[in-house]
Design a protein around this motif. Structure first.
Motif, PDB file in Angstrom:
ATOM      1  N   ARG A 196      -6.901  11.784  -6.215  1.00 60.09           N
ATOM      2  CA  ARG A 196      -7.380  11.520  -4.854  1.00 60.09           C
ATOM      3  C   ARG A 196      -6.214  11.293  -3.899  1.00 60.09           C
ATOM      4  O   ARG A 196      -6.256  11.715  -2.748  1.00 60.09           O
ATOM      5  CB  ARG A 196      -8.302  10.298  -4.872  1.00 60.09           C
ATOM      6  CG  ARG A 196      -8.915   9.950  -3.519  1.00 60.09           C
ATOM      7  CD  ARG A 196      -9.941   8.860  -3.686  1.00 60.09           C
ATOM      8  NE  ARG A 196     -10.429   8.379  -2.399  1.00 60.09           N
ATOM      9  CZ  ARG A 196     -11.293   7.376  -2.265  1.00 60.09           C
ATOM     10  NH1 ARG A 196     -11.767   6.766  -3.352  1.00 60.09           N
ATOM     11  NH2 ARG A 196     -11.685   6.983  -1.058  1.00 60.09           N
ATOM     12  N   HIS A 197      -5.162  10.612  -4.392  1.00 60.15           N
ATOM     13  CA  HIS A 197      -3.987  10.391  -3.550  1.00 60.15           C
ATOM     14  C   HIS A 197      -2.880  11.353  -3.987  1.00 60.15           C
ATOM     15  O   HIS A 197      -2.548  11.434  -5.171  1.00 60.15           O
ATOM     16  CB  HIS A 197      -3.485   8.956  -3.670  1.00 60.15           C
ATOM     17  CG  HIS A 197      -2.545   8.572  -2.567  1.00 60.15           C
ATOM     18  ND1 HIS A 197      -1.237   9.008  -2.509  1.00 60.15           N
ATOM     19  CD2 HIS A 197      -2.738   7.804  -1.453  1.00 60.15           C
ATOM     20  CE1 HIS A 197      -0.661   8.521  -1.439  1.00 60.15           C
ATOM     21  NE2 HIS A 197      -1.542   7.781  -0.769  1.00 60.15           N
ATOM     22  N   ASP A 232      -9.299   8.825  -9.288  1.00 63.08           N
ATOM     23  CA  ASP A 232     -10.140   8.141  -8.310  1.00 63.08           C
ATOM     24  C   ASP A 232      -9.415   7.188  -7.374  1.00 63.08           C
ATOM     25  O   ASP A 232      -9.960   6.829  -6.324  1.00 63.08           O
ATOM     26  CB  ASP A 232     -11.231   7.343  -9.032  1.00 63.08           C
ATOM     27  CG  ASP A 232     -12.283   8.229  -9.671  1.00 63.08           C
ATOM     28  OD1 ASP A 232     -12.252   9.456  -9.435  1.00 63.08           O
ATOM     29  OD2 ASP A 232     -13.137   7.703 -10.416  1.00 63.08           O
ATOM     30  N   SER A 233      -8.224   6.733  -7.732  1.00 65.09           N
ATOM     31  CA  SER A 233      -7.588   5.690  -6.922  1.00 65.09           C
ATOM     32  C   SER A 233      -7.276   6.197  -5.510  1.00 65.09           C
ATOM     33  O   SER A 233      -6.603   7.218  -5.341  1.00 65.09           O
ATOM     34  CB  SER A 233      -6.292   5.215  -7.577  1.00 65.09           C
ATOM     35  OG  SER A 233      -5.633   4.275  -6.739  1.00 65.09           O
ATOM     36  N   PRO A 234      -7.740   5.475  -4.479  1.00 63.09           N
ATOM     37  CA  PRO A 234      -7.441   5.889  -3.106  1.00 63.09           C
ATOM     38  C   PRO A 234      -6.006   5.557  -2.697  1.00 63.09           C
ATOM     39  O   PRO A 234      -5.532   6.057  -1.679  1.00 63.09           O
ATOM     40  CB  PRO A 234      -8.442   5.091  -2.277  1.00 63.09           C
ATOM     41  CG  PRO A 234      -8.710   3.862  -3.081  1.00 63.09           C
ATOM     42  CD  PRO A 234      -8.629   4.296  -4.516  1.00 63.09           C
ATOM     43  N   HIS A 235      -5.327   4.734  -3.485  1.00 65.02           N
ATOM     44  CA  HIS A 235      -3.945   4.367  -3.227  1.00 65.02           C
ATOM     45  C   HIS A 235      -3.075   5.001  -4.319  1.00 65.02           C
ATOM     46  O   HIS A 235      -3.547   5.280  -5.421  1.00 65.02           O
ATOM     47  CB  HIS A 235      -3.776   2.846  -3.229  1.00 65.02           C
ATOM     48  CG  HIS A 235      -4.741   2.144  -2.329  1.00 65.02           C
ATOM     49  ND1 HIS A 235      -4.731   2.319  -0.957  1.00 65.02           N
ATOM     50  CD2 HIS A 235      -5.767   1.289  -2.603  1.00 65.02           C
ATOM     51  CE1 HIS A 235      -5.698   1.594  -0.421  1.00 65.02           C
ATOM     52  NE2 HIS A 235      -6.341   0.966  -1.387  1.00 65.02           N
ATOM     53  N   GLU A 285       0.804  -1.219   0.000  1.00 64.44           N
ATOM     54  CA  GLU A 285       0.000   0.000   0.000  1.00 64.44           C
ATOM     55  C   GLU A 285       0.837   1.268   0.000  1.00 64.44           C
ATOM     56  O   GLU A 285       0.445   2.287  -0.559  1.00 64.44           O
ATOM     57  CB  GLU A 285      -0.939  -0.014   1.206  1.00 64.44           C
ATOM     58  CG  GLU A 285      -1.970   1.090   1.178  1.00 64.44           C
ATOM     59  CD  GLU A 285      -3.065   0.861   2.194  1.00 64.44           C
ATOM     60  OE1 GLU A 285      -3.570   1.869   2.736  1.00 64.44           O
ATOM     61  OE2 GLU A 285      -3.411  -0.296   2.454  1.00 64.44           O
TER      62      GLU A 285
END
Length: 252
Positions: free
Chosen positions: A132-133, A101-104, A78
């Motif tokens: 997003r990240h 959009d990727s949270p990671h 992660e």
């Protein structure tokens, strides 16, 4: 946002869909392997002076629910970015959607043979919202997807490779199976051990699976994406065995 749907390989519906789109559709049908064809195509899309996304088959939102879990499954720990390659990206919103959009953290490389398409996509990127990240990155490259090594992409560079319609366009060319086979081989070569190639297509599994097994090896899996505008779409998944060891370092 424009979307173009292709019929199964060799089917007559492709010309029917293209003719209302542009007056030179027959040239596109017979020249999908030529960079100049795509320069012309994307120049036509930008005649209004304002670039817009053009999506083959469907846009990012139609498969975001599938792609975001795929990032987690094939990605790195992660804390490290998941490296993603979008081959034959054109001006699709696929790479930009994942970047947003990727949270990671993700490092996305969008590749297309047409400098016109990459230039338009770069303009669209300038107008896109931040990811997003905060550690996510996206880079655009003019390169031939059938010669990724020649384009500077090393063995084992990516955790995930995405192909939405690129293999389909090559299969419709006079030397289609050979060029499409080279595309698949190059995509598998740049995968990390344990990585995955996802091909999105409207071609029936009875035709696509034997082709992929011939050029990419056994272990092809297929999942129905769903029906969009009356056409059934599939995602075909090929992996690089986890026991293989890449011979060169990954991209920064």
């Amino acid at each position: 946002m424009a979307t173009l749907m292709l019929s199964p390989r060799g089917g007559p519906a492709l010309g029917t869909l293209l003719r209302p789109l542009c007056s030179w559709a027959d040239g596109l049908l017979h020249g999908m392997a030529q960079p100049g064809t795509w320069d012309h195509f994307y120049t036509q899309q930008d005649t209004a002076g304002t670039p817009s996304h053009f999506n083959w088959f469907f846009d990012y939102t139609a498969i975001s629910g599938l792609l975001l879990p795929a990032l987690r499954e094939c990605g790195s720990p992660e804390a490290s970015p998941t490296r993603v390659l979008d081959v034959g990206c054109g001006t699709s919103d696929l790479g930009l959607g994942l970047y947003r959009d990727s949270p990671h953290p993700v490092h996305i490389a969008c590749v297309d043979v047409s400098p016109v398409a990459i230039r338009s996509l770069h303009q669209l990127l300038q107008e896109a919202p931040p990811p997003r990240h905060p550690l996510s990155q996206i880079h655009l490259y003019v390169a031939d997807a059938t010669d990724l090594e020649g384009g500077g992409f090393g063995d084992g560079s990516f955790h995930l490779v995405l192909d939405k319609g690129t293999c389909d366009s090559l299969l419709r060319c006079p030397k289609g199976p050979g060029q499409a086979g080279r595309l698949v081989a190059e995509c598998l070569q740049v995968l990390c051990p344990g990585g995955s190639l996802l091909q999105f297509s409207d071609e029936d599994p009875d035709a696509r699976v034997p082709f992929l097994e011939q050029v990419g090896g056994a272990g092809v899996t297929v999942q129905e994406v769903g029906h969009i505008a009356g056409i059934c779409y599939y995602v075909y998944t090929l992996g690089r065995p986890a026991l293989e060891t890449p011979t060169s370092g990954a991209l920064d």
